[in-house]
Enzyme design. Structure first.
Site, PDB file in Angstrom:
ATOM      1  CE  LYS A  13       6.114  27.633  79.507  1.00 29.64           C
ATOM      2  NZ  LYS A  13       7.240  27.611  80.368  1.00 29.64           N
ATOM      3  NE  ARG A  88       1.373  27.328  82.285  1.00 29.12           N
ATOM      4  CZ  ARG A  88       2.186  28.341  82.802  1.00 29.12           C
ATOM      5  NH1 ARG A  88       2.569  28.357  83.851  1.00 29.12           N
ATOM      6  NH2 ARG A  88       2.666  29.074  81.709  1.00 29.12           N
ATOM      7  NE  ARG A 127      11.881  35.363  81.846  1.00 26.72           N
ATOM      8  CZ  ARG A 127      11.024  34.545  81.912  1.00 26.72           C
ATOM      9  NH1 ARG A 127      10.749  33.780  80.882  1.00 26.72           N
ATOM     10  NH2 ARG A 127      10.520  33.961  83.026  1.00 26.72           N
ATOM     11  NE  ARG A 171       7.352  31.239  87.263  1.00 28.41           N
ATOM     12  CZ  ARG A 171       8.310  32.266  86.815  1.00 28.41           C
ATOM     13  NH1 ARG A 171       9.109  32.807  87.382  1.00 28.41           N
ATOM     14  NH2 ARG A 171       8.790  32.142  85.551  1.00 28.41           N
TER      15      ARG A 171
HETATM   16  P1  AP5 Z   1      11.735  31.860  78.055  1.00 30.04           P
HETATM   17  O1  AP5 Z   1      11.683  31.557  76.750  1.00 30.04           O
HETATM   18  O2  AP5 Z   1      11.551  33.059  78.497  1.00 30.04           O
HETATM   19  O3  AP5 Z   1      11.230  30.580  79.274  1.00 30.04           O
HETATM   20  P2  AP5 Z   1       9.820  30.113  79.258  1.00 30.04           P
HETATM   21  O4  AP5 Z   1       9.676  28.695  79.314  1.00 30.04           O
HETATM   22  O5  AP5 Z   1       8.647  30.798  78.425  1.00 30.04           O
HETATM   23  O6  AP5 Z   1       9.635  30.613  80.828  1.00 30.04           O
HETATM   24  P3  AP5 Z   1       8.411  31.483  81.483  1.00 30.04           P
HETATM   25  O7  AP5 Z   1       8.819  31.977  82.872  1.00 30.04           O
HETATM   26  O8  AP5 Z   1       7.822  32.410  80.784  1.00 30.04           O
HETATM   27  O9  AP5 Z   1       7.573  30.290  81.811  1.00 30.04           O
HETATM   28  P4  AP5 Z   1       6.420  30.158  82.886  1.00 30.04           P
HETATM   29  O10 AP5 Z   1       5.795  29.124  82.378  1.00 30.04           O
HETATM   30  O11 AP5 Z   1       7.023  30.154  84.280  1.00 30.04           O
HETATM   31  O12 AP5 Z   1       5.449  31.599  82.743  1.00 30.04           O
HETATM   32  P5  AP5 Z   1       4.357  32.064  81.805  1.00 30.04           P
HETATM   33  O13 AP5 Z   1       4.535  33.433  81.265  1.00 30.04           O
HETATM   34  O14 AP5 Z   1       3.801  30.990  81.008  1.00 30.04           O
HETATM   35  O15 AP5 Z   1      13.276  31.744  78.419  1.00 30.04           O
HETATM   36  C1  AP5 Z   1      13.901  32.082  79.820  1.00 30.04           C
HETATM   37  C2  AP5 Z   1      15.336  32.648  79.576  1.00 30.04           C
HETATM   38  O16 AP5 Z   1      16.357  31.497  79.350  1.00 30.04           O
HETATM   39  C3  AP5 Z   1      15.552  33.618  78.766  1.00 30.04           C
HETATM   40  O17 AP5 Z   1      16.396  34.712  79.185  1.00 30.04           O
HETATM   41  C4  AP5 Z   1      16.103  33.071  77.361  1.00 30.04           C
HETATM   42  O18 AP5 Z   1      16.734  34.081  76.764  1.00 30.04           O
HETATM   43  C5  AP5 Z   1      16.844  32.083  78.171  1.00 30.04           C
HETATM   44  N1  AP5 Z   1      16.843  30.760  77.360  1.00 30.04           N
HETATM   45  C6  AP5 Z   1      15.839  30.157  76.480  1.00 30.04           C
HETATM   46  N2  AP5 Z   1      16.242  29.184  75.837  1.00 30.04           N
HETATM   47  C7  AP5 Z   1      17.708  28.932  76.114  1.00 30.04           C
HETATM   48  C8  AP5 Z   1      18.552  27.988  75.655  1.00 30.04           C
HETATM   49  N3  AP5 Z   1      18.272  26.919  75.071  1.00 30.04           N
HETATM   50  N4  AP5 Z   1      19.972  28.210  76.352  1.00 30.04           N
HETATM   51  C9  AP5 Z   1      20.165  29.327  77.076  1.00 30.04           C
HETATM   52  N5  AP5 Z   1      19.283  30.096  77.502  1.00 30.04           N
HETATM   53  C10 AP5 Z   1      18.138  29.911  76.862  1.00 30.04           C
HETATM   54  O19 AP5 Z   1       3.227  32.203  83.286  1.00 30.04           O
HETATM   55  C11 AP5 Z   1       3.561  32.968  84.074  1.00 30.04           C
HETATM   56  C12 AP5 Z   1       2.418  33.063  85.204  1.00 30.04           C
HETATM   57  O20 AP5 Z   1       1.063  33.185  84.677  1.00 30.04           O
HETATM   58  C13 AP5 Z   1       2.462  31.626  85.788  1.00 30.04           C
HETATM   59  O21 AP5 Z   1       3.194  31.535  86.990  1.00 30.04           O
HETATM   60  C14 AP5 Z   1       0.876  31.804  86.304  1.00 30.04           C
HETATM   61  O22 AP5 Z   1       0.643  32.367  87.536  1.00 30.04           O
HETATM   62  C15 AP5 Z   1       0.144  32.626  85.260  1.00 30.04           C
HETATM   63  N6  AP5 Z   1      -0.341  31.429  84.162  1.00 30.04           N
HETATM   64  C16 AP5 Z   1       0.135  31.283  82.897  1.00 30.04           C
HETATM   65  N7  AP5 Z   1      -0.609  30.334  82.290  1.00 30.04           N
HETATM   66  C17 AP5 Z   1      -1.162  29.928  83.031  1.00 30.04           C
HETATM   67  C18 AP5 Z   1      -2.342  28.815  83.028  1.00 30.04           C
HETATM   68  N8  AP5 Z   1      -2.267  27.977  81.780  1.00 30.04           N
HETATM   69  N9  AP5 Z   1      -3.063  28.462  84.330  1.00 30.04           N
HETATM   70  C19 AP5 Z   1      -2.853  29.149  85.495  1.00 30.04           C
HETATM   71  N10 AP5 Z   1      -1.920  30.179  85.388  1.00 30.04           N
HETATM   72  C20 AP5 Z   1      -1.431  30.574  84.455  1.00 30.04           C
END
Ligand code: AP5
Length: 216
Positions: A13, A88, A127, A171
């Site tokens: 994402k 979410r 990552r 997660r």
């Molecule tokens: P990346 O692009 O960083 O992936 P991502 O989907 O953004 O992963 P996140 O871990 O950030 O998602 P998440 O939903 O767990 O975390 P968030 O920050 O939203 O890519 C990942 C890796 O893969 C990178 O190294 C990249 O280089 C590589 N990659 C990407 N695409 C690739 C491809 N096509 N091929 C190969 N490699 C690739 O949330 C974190 C925490 O915040 C949650 O757990 C929760 O506690 C809280 N939170 C956030 N939003 C909410 C909400 N709405 N409600 C409640 N709690 C929330």
């Protein structure tokens, strides 16, 4: 454009959001990034969010919805929004319907990134992030030119504290239980575009870009 980008942890994402921003002039609103900034700044919001994020759990709806409601009131959202990681839960989705209607910006499309479980584990553990400019790397798929240093701003790279196999399992469970019903809700509204995000970054981006270009 008023867009949501959804997908399990590590589905890409953040990576796709960066590419969308380079091409389309809309604000990127990542609830995960907002919580992480609040934690770094040591605010009350950050202290509350950290209790949940450190364990891989979702932050409670009332905290998350209030934060997004305030963010969407800002002037830049008159150009639309790219919401990354929100809504979410069904509670967030219902609140978001009210909020987006109040600002006259109903959602136009939901990009859903799909990836198999084994790929997610290696993406999450490999990552690396720049805390200063937000650039995202991967030790094998997208390595920085100099190990541990951001290509963009020269800052040191970090490994997110919730990027462990144990927290990934929590997660992913939250994603299945809490977030799949949100996707079903948007599917019923014919707003979901599934993108196979297990392919390389450029191929995934070409598909996402085509979807967004057709919305314009
Ligand atoms: P990346 O692009 O960083 O992936 P991502 O989907 O953004 O992963 P996140 O871990 O950030 O998602 P998440 O939903 O767990 O975390 P968030 O920050 O939203 O890519 C990942 C890796 O893969 C990178 O190294 C990249 O280089 C590589 N990659 C990407 N695409 C690739 C491809 N096509 N091929 C190969 N490699 C690739 O949330 C974190 C925490 O915040 C949650 O757990 C929760 O506690 C809280 N939170 C956030 N939003 C909410 C909400 N709405 N409600 C409640 N709690 C929330």
């Amino acid at each position: 454009m008023n867009i949501l980008i959804m997908g399990a942890a590590g589905s890409g994402k953040g990576t796709m959001s960066k590419k969308i921003l380079e091409r389309y002039d809309i604000p990127h609103i990542s609830t995960g990034n907002m919580f992480r900034s609040a934690i770094t700044e040591g605010t009350e919001l950050g202290r509350s969010a950290k209790l949940y994020m450190d364990q891989g759990h979702l932050v409670p709806d009332e905290i998350t919805i209030a934060m997004v409601r305030e963010r969407l009131k800002k002037d830049d959202c008159q150009r639309g929004y790219l919401l990354d990681g929100f809504p979410r839960t069904l509670g967030q989705a219902i609140a978001f319907e009210w909020i987006s209607a109040a600002i006259g910006k109903p959602v136009q499309a939901v990009i859903n990134l799909t990836v198999n479980l084994d790929d997610l584990a290696s993406r999450i553990t490999g990552r690396r992030l720049c805390q200063k400019c937000g650039a995202i790397y991967h030790i094998t798929h997208q390595p920085p030119k100099v190990d541990g240093i951001c290509d963009v701003c020269g800052n040191g790279l970090i490994h997110r504290s919730d990027d462990t196999i144990e927290q990934l399992a929590v997660r992913l469970r939250e994603h299945v239980i809490m977030t799949r019903p949100v996707l079903d809700h948007y599917r019923n509204l014919n707003l979901v575009y599934n993108v196979d995000a297990s392919r390389d970054i450029e191929t995934v981006w070409q598909d996402v870009d085509k979807i967004l270009a057709n919305l314009r």
